[in-house]
Design a protein around this motif. Structure first.
Motif, PDB file in Angstrom:
ATOM      1  N   LEU A  60      75.759  41.879 -15.870  1.00  0.00           N
ATOM      2  CA  LEU A  60      75.158  40.974 -14.898  1.00  0.00           C
ATOM      3  C   LEU A  60      73.652  41.222 -14.809  1.00  0.00           C
ATOM      4  N   ILE A  61      72.885  40.139 -14.877  1.00  0.00           N
ATOM      5  CA  ILE A  61      71.434  40.214 -14.810  1.00  0.00           C
ATOM      6  C   ILE A  61      70.932  39.165 -13.825  1.00  0.00           C
ATOM      7  N   ASP A  62      70.013  39.537 -12.963  1.00  0.00           N
ATOM      8  CA  ASP A  62      69.464  38.638 -11.945  1.00  0.00           C
ATOM      9  C   ASP A  62      68.690  37.507 -12.635  1.00  0.00           C
ATOM     10  N   SER A  63      69.125  36.270 -12.407  1.00  0.00           N
ATOM     11  CA  SER A  63      68.533  35.114 -13.100  1.00  0.00           C
ATOM     12  C   SER A  63      67.099  34.824 -12.658  1.00  0.00           C
ATOM     13  N   ARG A  64      66.646  35.439 -11.568  1.00  0.00           N
ATOM     14  CA  ARG A  64      65.307  35.139 -11.047  1.00  0.00           C
ATOM     15  C   ARG A  64      64.210  35.897 -11.775  1.00  0.00           C
ATOM     16  N   HIS A  65      64.590  36.907 -12.562  1.00  0.00           N
ATOM     17  CA  HIS A  65      63.583  37.799 -13.129  1.00  0.00           C
ATOM     18  C   HIS A  65      63.751  37.962 -14.641  1.00  0.00           C
ATOM     19  N   ALA A  85      66.130  27.092 -15.341  1.00  0.00           N
ATOM     20  CA  ALA A  85      66.287  26.831 -16.778  1.00  0.00           C
ATOM     21  C   ALA A  85      65.205  27.540 -17.585  1.00  0.00           C
ATOM     22  N   ALA A  86      63.968  27.528 -17.080  1.00  0.00           N
ATOM     23  CA  ALA A  86      62.863  28.167 -17.787  1.00  0.00           C
ATOM     24  C   ALA A  86      63.046  29.683 -17.838  1.00  0.00           C
ATOM     25  N   GLN A  87      63.489  30.268 -16.717  1.00  0.00           N
ATOM     26  CA  GLN A  87      63.678  31.721 -16.679  1.00  0.00           C
ATOM     27  C   GLN A  87      64.831  32.141 -17.587  1.00  0.00           C
ATOM     28  N   ILE A  88      65.920  31.402 -17.567  1.00  0.00           N
ATOM     29  CA  ILE A  88      67.060  31.718 -18.441  1.00  0.00           C
ATOM     30  C   ILE A  88      66.640  31.633 -19.901  1.00  0.00           C
ATOM     31  N   GLU A  89      65.854  30.619 -20.242  1.00  0.00           N
ATOM     32  CA  GLU A  89      65.392  30.461 -21.623  1.00  0.00           C
ATOM     33  C   GLU A  89      64.507  31.641 -22.032  1.00  0.00           C
ATOM     34  N   ARG A  90      63.625  32.101 -21.130  1.00  0.00           N
ATOM     35  CA  ARG A  90      62.791  33.267 -21.419  1.00  0.00           C
ATOM     36  C   ARG A  90      63.655  34.492 -21.700  1.00  0.00           C
ATOM     37  N   ASN A  91      64.676  34.664 -20.889  1.00  0.00           N
ATOM     38  CA  ASN A  91      65.551  35.819 -21.057  1.00  0.00           C
ATOM     39  C   ASN A  91      66.332  35.746 -22.364  1.00  0.00           C
ATOM     40  N   ILE A 140      66.233  38.368 -25.672  1.00  0.00           N
ATOM     41  CA  ILE A 140      67.392  38.948 -26.354  1.00  0.00           C
ATOM     42  C   ILE A 140      67.342  38.651 -27.850  1.00  0.00           C
ATOM     43  N   LEU A 141      66.944  37.434 -28.198  1.00  0.00           N
ATOM     44  CA  LEU A 141      66.901  37.029 -29.602  1.00  0.00           C
ATOM     45  C   LEU A 141      65.811  37.746 -30.398  1.00  0.00           C
ATOM     46  N   GLU A 142      64.902  38.414 -29.702  1.00  0.00           N
ATOM     47  CA  GLU A 142      63.918  39.232 -30.413  1.00  0.00           C
ATOM     48  C   GLU A 142      64.576  40.434 -31.076  1.00  0.00           C
ATOM     49  N   HIS A 143      65.777  40.781 -30.607  1.00  0.00           N
ATOM     50  CA  HIS A 143      66.454  41.983 -31.095  1.00  0.00           C
ATOM     51  C   HIS A 143      67.828  41.700 -31.707  1.00  0.00           C
ATOM     52  N   VAL A 168      75.680  31.313 -16.341  1.00  0.00           N
ATOM     53  CA  VAL A 168      74.847  31.325 -15.133  1.00  0.00           C
ATOM     54  C   VAL A 168      75.788  31.175 -13.943  1.00  0.00           C
ATOM     55  N   SER A 169      75.635  32.034 -12.940  1.00  0.00           N
ATOM     56  CA  SER A 169      76.574  32.021 -11.819  1.00  0.00           C
ATOM     57  C   SER A 169      75.864  32.034 -10.472  1.00  0.00           C
TER      58      SER A 169
END
Length: 202
Positions: free
Chosen positions: A112-117, A153-159, A163-166, A175-176
């Motif tokens: 679980l990861i906070d979607s705001r950050h 949507a923008a924050q989720i895409e950044r996250n 992840i895809l960098e690695h 998303v919940s």
């Protein structure tokens, strides 16, 4: 999937102390105040199944809940608690690693990861550890009701890009919101799909 029954099946600190009845296990883990207990209660439809607390490190045991008498929802202690002593942190880390690396019935670990950050260094280090250990995992971005649709949507895409960098491809991502029920059907349907796959292999 509809959850018709959710029963507390036991707490443990070692893999040998798990419930004796064997079923596939779907475990949930995250950092302090990420909304893990609230998410578990939302998924199961039981407001007090998992105990919620504002105190970091409240969950220090591996808690098994038997769902529909066919799979376990496993509530794991959180990681990365800065306010705990070194001894306390190491004790919890040992409990987590003992379960994650030794449970033969772990079908999926939901992180679980906070979607705001942005994803934190602690989160990424934990994901790296899972990757190195070849532990099957998915990601649930919690608190999806706290940002507007575009900002979320923008924050989720950044996250996801982080992840895809690695990784060559993304793990399953959801998303919940424990407040609105967002993501409930998607997460439970995914669990249902994994259960069907396990039955086919068996």
């Amino acid at each position: 999937m509809k959850i018709k029954e959710a029963l507390f099946a036991g707490s443990s600190t070692r893999i040998s102390e798990r419930p004796k009845q064997v079923f596939p296990e779907f475990a949930f883990i995250g950092r302090s105040n990420v909304g893990k207990s609230s998410l578990i209660n939302m998924l199961t439809g039981h407001r007090k199944l998992a105990k919620t607390s504002a105190t970091p490190g409240k969950t220090q045991l591996v808690n098994h809940f038997l769902i529909n008498r066919c799979w376990y929802l496993v509530d794991l202690p959180g990681y990365g608690y800065a306010k705990l002593s070194n001894t306390g942190r190491k004790k919890i880390e040992q409990v987590i690693r003992n379960y994650i690396t030794l449970s033969p019935d772990l079908a999926m670990l939901f992180v679980l990861i906070d979607s705001r950050h942005d994803i934190t260094r602690v989160d990424m280090d934990f994901l790296f550890e899972l990757g190195e250990g070849q532990i099957p995992f998915g990601i649930i971005f919690t608190k999806g009701d706290k940002l507007g649709p575009n900002a979320l949507a923008a924050q989720i895409e950044r996250n996801k890009q982080q992840i895809l960098e690695h990784w060559e491809e993304l793990p399953p991502c959801f998303v919940s919101s424990s407040e609105t029920g967002l993501g409930r059907d998607e997460i439970l349907n995914y669990i249902d799909t994994v259960l069907d796959t396990l039955e086919t292999k068996a």
